[in-house]
Design a protein around this motif. Sequence first.
Motif, PDB file in Angstrom:
ATOM      1  N   GLU B 692      80.676 -27.682  28.564  1.00  0.00           N
ATOM      2  CA  GLU B 692      81.542 -26.312  27.705  1.00  0.00           C
ATOM      3  C   GLU B 692      81.136 -26.889  25.958  1.00  0.00           C
ATOM      4  O   GLU B 692      81.769 -27.648  25.327  1.00  0.00           O
ATOM      5  CB  GLU B 692      82.230 -26.072  27.719  1.00  0.00           C
ATOM      6  N   SER B 706      78.440 -15.473  24.353  1.00  0.00           N
ATOM      7  CA  SER B 706      77.923 -14.841  25.428  1.00  0.00           C
ATOM      8  C   SER B 706      77.612 -15.828  26.499  1.00  0.00           C
ATOM      9  O   SER B 706      77.726 -17.208  26.430  1.00  0.00           O
ATOM     10  CB  SER B 706      77.029 -13.798  25.680  1.00  0.00           C
ATOM     11  N   MET B 707      78.194 -14.813  28.035  1.00  0.00           N
ATOM     12  CA  MET B 707      77.815 -16.371  29.137  1.00  0.00           C
ATOM     13  C   MET B 707      76.466 -16.774  29.421  1.00  0.00           C
ATOM     14  O   MET B 707      76.122 -17.622  30.250  1.00  0.00           O
ATOM     15  CB  MET B 707      78.233 -15.745  30.311  1.00  0.00           C
ATOM     16  N   MET B 708      75.776 -16.357  28.748  1.00  0.00           N
ATOM     17  CA  MET B 708      73.989 -16.768  28.432  1.00  0.00           C
ATOM     18  C   MET B 708      74.231 -18.305  27.699  1.00  0.00           C
ATOM     19  O   MET B 708      73.141 -19.056  28.064  1.00  0.00           O
ATOM     20  CB  MET B 708      73.287 -16.028  28.050  1.00  0.00           C
ATOM     21  N   TYR B 710      77.210 -19.686  26.528  1.00  0.00           N
ATOM     22  CA  TYR B 710      77.736 -20.923  26.932  1.00  0.00           C
ATOM     23  C   TYR B 710      78.210 -20.930  28.313  1.00  0.00           C
ATOM     24  O   TYR B 710      77.765 -20.473  28.637  1.00  0.00           O
ATOM     25  CB  TYR B 710      79.880 -20.220  26.072  1.00  0.00           C
ATOM     26  N   VAL B 712      79.475 -22.447  31.149  1.00  0.00           N
ATOM     27  CA  VAL B 712      80.027 -22.003  32.452  1.00  0.00           C
ATOM     28  C   VAL B 712      79.941 -23.001  33.513  1.00  0.00           C
ATOM     29  O   VAL B 712      79.109 -22.681  34.007  1.00  0.00           O
ATOM     30  CB  VAL B 712      80.696 -20.728  33.295  1.00  0.00           C
TER      31      VAL B 712
END
Lengths: 157, 801
Positions: B692, B706-708, B710, B712
């Motif tokens: 992360e 965005s979650m793409m 970053y 997670v």
Amino acid sequence: MSYMITMRVNGVEHTAHVEARLLLSHLIRDVLDLTGTHIGCDTSSCGACTVLVNGQAVKSCTMFAVQANGADITTVEGLAKDGKYHPVQQAFWDQHGLQCGFCTPGMIITTVALLKKSPKPTEAEIRAGLRGNLCRCTGYHNIVKAVQAAAEARRSS
Amino acid sequence: MTMVGINESVKRREDPRLISGQGKYVDDIRLPGMLHLSLVRSPHAHARIKRVDVSRASKMDGVVAIFTGADLQEQLGSLPAGWVLPDLKQPKHPPLAVDKVRYVGDAVAAVVASAPYLAADAARAVKVTYESLPAIVDAEKATKRGAPILHEGNADAGGAPNNVAFDWEVNGGDYAAAAKKADVVVRERIVNQRLIPNAMEPRGVVADYEPASGQLTMWTSTQIPHLLRLLFALVTGHPEHKLRVIAPDVGGGFGSKLYIYAEEVITGIVAKQLGRPVKWIEGRQENYLATTHGRDHITDVEICGNKDGTITGISCEVNANLGAYLSTFAPLIPTILFGIMLVGVYKLENVKCKVRGAFTNTTPVDAYRGAGRPEATYLVERMVDRFADAVGRDPVAVRRKNMIPAFKRGKAVATGVKYDSGDYKKALDKALEMLDYPKFKVEQRAARKEGKLLGIGFSTYIEICGMAPSAVASSLGAGAGLWESSLVRIHPTGKATVYTGTSPHGQGHYTSMSQIVSSQLGIPMEDVEVVHGDTAAQQFGTGTFGSRSVVVGGSALYMSLQKVVAKARKLAAHQMGVPEKQVQFANGRFVVEDVPDKSMSFPDIALQCYLAKDLPKGMEPGLEAVSFFDPENFTWPFGCHVAVVEIDEETGDTKLVRYVGVDDVGKVINPMIVDGMVHGGVAQGVGQALVEQAVYSNDGQLLSGSMMDYAVPTAEMFPNFETARTETPSPTNPLGVKGAGETGTIAASPAVINAVVDALSHLGVTHIDMPATSEKVWRLIQGAKEERRKARQGSRNGRKR
Ligand code: FES
Ligand code: FES
């Protein structure tokens, strides 16, 4: 311009007039009022919105409602039968597979589809199968246990 | 019917709703006539607002109103810091920016429309003219001369000269003298990268205003309904008693829902302006910009000691990035919750710590799971390994040699605080036993011979939890007391409703609190209702954070239950005609000593309290009790976590192959829930160690937006965690608990990085900054090989000559 669509959701026929751009996830939540399906992102990354479309696990935010015209859809609300939880729901409860519960509906639906495809998954297969569903609370540990327990229950039932 | 006690793994009572889709999160709330709010946010990291043109947007389909910062300046007020350090600079923080934006995502205008898509359409059509200004994103560079200034003017005028929010320090002993005397001083520059909390439920608010009564009701995804009500009242002038804040089901927080946010104020005030219900739901990319981030320290650290392995001192200088404005607890996190933890579990007499908090053109930074303690633990545990390496000793041996011996009550340490109770070696020993350390060493040697990179890392951590003794907290800058209260209401049929000011978002309070009630009253868990997260139900509460809920809130509940039992016993004695001391209470029955068939059940007594036909003289009817609990000290959970990693030399990919975590959180109410929290915490700590990272470009654009972008962590990253506990009760609260929400996150990052460095140590690697991504590790391996090649060549050439 709006389109008339018809679909079966959790065994009930629904008809709606929708804009072309309406996402299936929003249709389910905002038009059909089935708020168990959650929205956790805007890039089709989190899987919280996963539902079954004609038996396949689909992130409902990746589909327009109009694309689901004629489909048979199952959301988390449609899993329990005759007042009994679906074995996957039960396993999530038994194994403490959830904390805040926000990812849970998507996780459960994904698991239902996963076990249909592969009834005896190895731990590695489970972890790979859950790749598209994010959980920030559980570290996945008990989710994996829940999937294993559900697979076990399915076999012995 | 389940009679349950403490220390029982009862299945959670909250789950039937959540597994069947019946949870109610903010976005699930729909009110008649509800409008939808969308925010126009700044695409610039630093700019002057020249003009906000709403003419086109306001004519669009479904648009009801558009408000700019200038429109609502009066009503919205300025968001305060809730923790005030000496000399803290507190620049204004208008919820809607008025003349300047200071980070990408700063809100500029609020658009209200009849449907969410229409509000978003119109928000895009609002035309804002900006005059772009140079931006600064790095905390260290931000306070150097010549850096762009975020909050202009001198401190009296609300400015922050040189972008400095505060300079803070803590000292114990004499570090300089210790370093001078030491055989070895090891220095390192360590970056603790910025993280994005990523609660799976983004934030959201629904506000409903009733003009005739002046009552404003707000449902919001928060960890602190009462503090929020208080702060909202202070910021906006809306009367506190005319505001009800409800935290419905909350989908995770990890610290990121622990503040008063601009959107809460904006949505509440807009609902008030329009006299209609208004909903704002945060998108995920919006969440990455508008919800606080965590960590972000640049630190120069030193550790010193002797060749025999004794550590004598630690010192650090930290540049802590606070982002563009002070979030509610921002000043607390990198100071008190960080600096006083630098002793760790060691007999470390000399500590020096200086922290500079800097404003930068980035999203505000505040608590993220662990909050300050992971940063401190990472430094200490990383540097203990560095020190062990420098003196040529085993890191476990060095830890053991320096550990504070076991103690049961109160141990003062160099940073001026007092640990409550501890047995650090016990946790270490247990972890070593689970791991079979000698066997691992053999395996590691064999693996190295085969050219495999296998490493092990330890973290014998300690944390400060159970926030907190109010007087201590307020002397350190807290703007509110940190006690908790409880109300226990027994109904005439003997069922109980209990009210707590803690506000869970995954921690399972419904279950744990029910267990406490069931264990004390001897009534089934099903007969207990737990009410939380509603300011109309409970008089006040500080909320859920800092692993405090059971420690402080659970203790308050326990105290009320004792009061209820005391009254009930008195009535039982009276009605059975015996002296009170002859009445024993066990398993839900009041029994006369030595006369087992003479007894009354708890529900019998409850009914008698309400019938009130035969009460002892002076006893009031009814059966309920209120208690307030303010602990005398914090609690100090500790433990030992161990990570084993395998690194692929070709790709630099690090695989976590084993993870052992031993925690001591004192007494435990529900072991299953505690284990679950440890798992989740560990995953976040491993996430920080390996993948992360929030990344800003130099001009302040969030590149991991965005979650793409970053990372997670996903299920594939982890092995099964092996967890266990030792139990050293805390003497500071009646339950003996210490708090368990953050252990994993605090412990895991240093354990994993120590393991990565261990795996590469024979190549000459001594440190790697988080996250240890495959690229970074690969480059390190290549660099180390190159060095060796050069060294070999050098010596060959040397020989030739
Ligand atoms: S909301 Fe569909 S994947 Fe996140
Ligand atoms: S249970 Fe909270 S995100 Fe999975």
